[in-house]
Design a protein around this motif. Structure first.
Motif, PDB file in Angstrom:
ATOM      1  N   LEU A  33      11.361   7.676  -3.517  1.00 14.56           N
ATOM      2  CA  LEU A  33      10.016   8.259  -3.534  1.00 14.56           C
ATOM      3  C   LEU A  33      10.049   9.782  -3.599  1.00 14.56           C
ATOM      4  O   LEU A  33       9.141  10.398  -4.171  1.00 14.56           O
ATOM      5  N   ASP A  44       4.866   6.893  -8.354  1.00 20.61           N
ATOM      6  CA  ASP A  44       6.213   6.347  -8.551  1.00 20.61           C
ATOM      7  C   ASP A  44       6.193   5.192  -9.551  1.00 20.61           C
ATOM      8  O   ASP A  44       5.163   4.559  -9.788  1.00 20.61           O
ATOM      9  N   GLU A  90       0.917   3.921  -3.391  1.00 18.49           N
ATOM     10  CA  GLU A  90       2.320   3.527  -3.178  1.00 18.49           C
ATOM     11  C   GLU A  90       2.429   2.375  -2.186  1.00 18.49           C
ATOM     12  O   GLU A  90       3.220   1.464  -2.369  1.00 18.49           O
TER      13      GLU A  90
END
Length: 183
Positions: A33, A44, A90
């Motif tokens: 990350l 990401d 995320e």
């Protein structure tokens, strides 16, 4: 003290392996990350894949849906029938759940081949169920927006963690070295 360690050795080995695997996988994931600049709203690659696969799944069911980059944060917006419903961040990519799953499988040791295959296929199942989860959540949020908290915070976590729990039970009872061997 030695008697204590002897008595609880299986539990302490389990705990040590679990913590080691969990911390190692979490460290690797955090390193991954760190390669993305969230200050520049860079998402990401895994979250991107989950987002676009969710869009494709919705399209498969003829939904008028699109996934677009969020202009003010590192996430993707889910647009369903022209309405902004939610965002995929995320934390929505299921990697933390997969890390927890794999750490448990490693902690309840099995044959190396079985451990690798079960962890791999279990992780793929969790990943695929997560994409389905986000797609179904998008659909349900469009038609039942008042139920957002129940759907997002209760029902869908219960489903994903329920599947993880079932996979753990299968692992412990069928494949781990602790599984009872019936003759």
């Amino acid at each position: 003290m030695k008697n204590y360690f002897t008595k609880y050795k299986p539990f302490l080995l389990f705990l040590g392996k679990f913590l080691l695997a969990y911390l190692l996988l979490t460290f690797v994931y955090q390193f991954y990350l760190s390669r993305f600049d969230s200050a520049a709203y860079e998402v990401d690659t895994i979250t991107k894949m989950v987002s676009y696969q969710t869009q494709e799944l919705l399209h498969f069911f003829n939904a008028n849906a699109s996934i677009i980059p969020h202009p003010e944060e590192a996430s993707f917006k889910i647009i369903y029938n022209g309405k902004y419903l939610a965002r995929i961040i995320e934390g929505c990519n299921a990697v933390s759940v997969i890390i927890l799953f794999v750490a448990f499988v490693v902690a309840f040791t099995g044959k190396l081949r079985h451990t690798i295959l079960f962890a791999l296929f279990g992780s793929m199942l969790i990943y695929m169920l997560n994409v389905w989860r986000i797609a179904l959540l998008s659909y349900l949020l469009y038609y039942y927006p008042a139920q957002q908290r129940l759907l997002h915070d209760v029902f869908f976590p219960l489903c994903i963690y329920g599947v993880v729990f079932i996979l753990w039970i299968i692992w412990v009872n069928k494949f781990s070295l602790y599984a009872r061997k019936t003759v």
